[in-house]
Design a protein around this motif. Structure first.
Motif, PDB file in Angstrom:
ATOM      1  N   ARG A 118       8.028  -9.266 -26.369  1.00 34.68           N
ATOM      2  CA  ARG A 118       7.752 -10.595 -26.883  1.00 34.68           C
ATOM      3  C   ARG A 118       7.910 -11.642 -25.784  1.00 34.68           C
ATOM      4  O   ARG A 118       7.087 -12.534 -25.610  1.00 34.68           O
ATOM      5  N   ILE A 119       8.993 -11.508 -25.017  1.00 39.02           N
ATOM      6  CA  ILE A 119       9.256 -12.491 -23.971  1.00 39.02           C
ATOM      7  C   ILE A 119       8.215 -12.399 -22.858  1.00 39.02           C
ATOM      8  O   ILE A 119       7.861 -13.405 -22.249  1.00 39.02           O
ATOM      9  N   SER A 120       7.694 -11.189 -22.626  1.00 35.78           N
ATOM     10  CA  SER A 120       6.700 -11.063 -21.554  1.00 35.78           C
ATOM     11  C   SER A 120       5.445 -11.856 -21.893  1.00 35.78           C
ATOM     12  O   SER A 120       4.683 -12.227 -21.004  1.00 35.78           O
ATOM     13  N   GLY A 121       5.232 -12.142 -23.178  1.00 39.73           N
ATOM     14  CA  GLY A 121       4.061 -12.930 -23.574  1.00 39.73           C
ATOM     15  C   GLY A 121       4.303 -14.433 -23.612  1.00 39.73           C
ATOM     16  O   GLY A 121       3.387 -15.220 -23.833  1.00 39.73           O
ATOM     17  N   ARG A 122       5.541 -14.835 -23.392  1.00 40.24           N
ATOM     18  CA  ARG A 122       5.862 -16.269 -23.515  1.00 40.24           C
ATOM     19  C   ARG A 122       5.258 -17.081 -22.361  1.00 40.24           C
ATOM     20  O   ARG A 122       5.343 -16.697 -21.208  1.00 40.24           O
ATOM     21  N   ARG A 123       4.680 -18.205 -22.697  1.00 42.00           N
ATOM     22  CA  ARG A 123       4.191 -19.159 -21.699  1.00 42.00           C
ATOM     23  C   ARG A 123       4.665 -20.551 -22.134  1.00 42.00           C
ATOM     24  O   ARG A 123       4.684 -20.857 -23.329  1.00 42.00           O
ATOM     25  N   VAL A 124       5.014 -21.373 -21.155  1.00 38.50           N
ATOM     26  CA  VAL A 124       5.563 -22.695 -21.451  1.00 38.50           C
ATOM     27  C   VAL A 124       4.747 -23.739 -20.704  1.00 38.50           C
ATOM     28  O   VAL A 124       4.368 -23.530 -19.549  1.00 38.50           O
ATOM     29  N   CYS A 125       4.482 -24.860 -21.353  1.00 34.72           N
ATOM     30  CA  CYS A 125       3.743 -25.932 -20.676  1.00 34.72           C
ATOM     31  C   CYS A 125       4.647 -26.584 -19.636  1.00 34.72           C
ATOM     32  O   CYS A 125       5.744 -27.045 -19.965  1.00 34.72           O
ATOM     33  N   ILE A 182       1.135 -15.434 -25.612  1.00 38.35           N
ATOM     34  CA  ILE A 182      -0.263 -15.007 -25.471  1.00 38.35           C
ATOM     35  C   ILE A 182      -0.650 -13.957 -26.515  1.00 38.35           C
ATOM     36  O   ILE A 182      -1.819 -13.772 -26.788  1.00 38.35           O
ATOM     37  N   TYR A 183       0.347 -13.267 -27.104  1.00 42.63           N
ATOM     38  CA  TYR A 183       0.032 -12.280 -28.145  1.00 42.63           C
ATOM     39  C   TYR A 183       0.082 -12.878 -29.551  1.00 42.63           C
ATOM     40  O   TYR A 183      -0.784 -12.638 -30.372  1.00 42.63           O
ATOM     41  N   THR A 184       1.136 -13.650 -29.830  1.00 47.95           N
ATOM     42  CA  THR A 184       1.369 -14.047 -31.227  1.00 47.95           C
ATOM     43  C   THR A 184       1.071 -15.509 -31.527  1.00 47.95           C
ATOM     44  O   THR A 184       0.940 -15.893 -32.687  1.00 47.95           O
ATOM     45  N   ASN A 185       0.984 -16.343 -30.485  1.00 51.59           N
ATOM     46  CA  ASN A 185       0.822 -17.778 -30.731  1.00 51.59           C
ATOM     47  C   ASN A 185       0.066 -18.393 -29.542  1.00 51.59           C
ATOM     48  O   ASN A 185       0.587 -19.244 -28.834  1.00 51.59           O
ATOM     49  N   PRO A 186      -1.187 -17.907 -29.310  1.00 50.77           N
ATOM     50  CA  PRO A 186      -1.880 -18.296 -28.073  1.00 50.77           C
ATOM     51  C   PRO A 186      -2.424 -19.728 -28.137  1.00 50.77           C
ATOM     52  O   PRO A 186      -2.694 -20.250 -29.221  1.00 50.77           O
ATOM     53  N   PRO A 187      -2.597 -20.355 -26.966  1.00 48.41           N
ATOM     54  CA  PRO A 187      -3.237 -21.675 -26.936  1.00 48.41           C
ATOM     55  C   PRO A 187      -4.733 -21.504 -27.199  1.00 48.41           C
ATOM     56  O   PRO A 187      -5.274 -20.394 -27.067  1.00 48.41           O
TER      57      PRO A 187
END
Ligand code: AMP
Length: 217
Positions: free
Chosen positions: A123-130, A139-144
């Motif tokens: 889960r954390i590997s998919g996290r992206r922050v502005c 990018i997997y569960t809550n993509p822009p």
């Protein structure tokens, strides 16, 4: 509203806190965000915290308690607050209780977002922050809407330096050893509420709001 959101790294605290801010109009107070801002600004506090954060360990209690004391004294916190990532040790929880007792505004609840640890590393590997406004995506569960671009402000999305597998495993270990006892501390006070933190982000938010709306002042 005076609550703290608890849960291991990657449990969705930041994402849910950002939504709660919009709905309830109280500030999110994230010690992680405040520390990252201090690192970016190169303040003495930031210089002290940078290496500790990169290792996935905890910044000393007196430093984070000082940050929280200052932040809670700002006028917008008079309406209430959502603490995110604080307290992380029993010592911090006790200091928070003292601080809020002095202000005559005790914490109403500690809400645990319960997630399976196995899922967290991925889960954390998919996290992206502005980089500009701090909005959180996955990018997997809550993509822009557009790859790499913040929906809110158009800023660039980046990965946090401590969101790599080695550091995440260390952060989970620290959580189990130092933060899990804080859950018992709040359970003993009758303040611990548990919300399942897996599945649809909207459904988790609804469950969280139901708990908050039932809180007594
Ligand atoms: P977070 O953004 O909440 O995952 O925090 C990132 C990092 O900041 C943590 O791994 C710690 O190194 C540090 N940190 C954040 N909050 C605290 C806290 N309450 N106590 C100690 N260290 C903290």
């Amino acid at each position: 509203m005076r609550i703290t959101l608890m849960g291991p790294p990657g449990s969705g605290k930041g994402t849910q806190a950002q939504r709660l801010v919009e709905k309830y109009q109280v500030p999110q107070i994230s010690t992680g965000d405040l520390l990252r801002a201090a690192v970016a600004a190169g303040t003495p506090l930031g210089q002290q915290a940078q290496a500790i954060m990169a290792r996935g360990e905890l910044v000393p209690d007196d430093l984070v308690i000082g940050i929280i004391r200052e932040r809670l004294a700002e006028p917008d916190a008079e309406r209430g607050f959502i603490l995110d990532g604080f307290p992380r040790t029993v010592n911090q929880a006790k200091a928070l209780d003292e601080l809020l007792t002095d202000l005559d505004r005790p914490l109403q609840a500690a809400i645990l977002l319960e997630v399976d640890e196995e899922a967290i590393v991925q889960r954390i590997s998919g996290r992206r922050v502005c980089e500009r406004c701090g909005a959180v995506y996955n990018i997997y569960t809550n993509p822009p809407a557009k790859d790499g671009i913040c929906d809110v402000c158009g800023g660039p999305l980046v990965q946090r330096p401590d969101d790599n597998e080695v550091t995440v495993r260390q952060r989970l270990k620290v959580y189990r050893e130092q933060t899990a006892p804080v859950l018992d501390y709040y359970r003993d006070q009758g303040k611990l509420q548990v919300v399942p933190g897996e599945g649809d982000v909207d459904a988790i938010f609804a469950a969280l709001c139901a708990v908050i709306d039932a809180l007594e002042d």
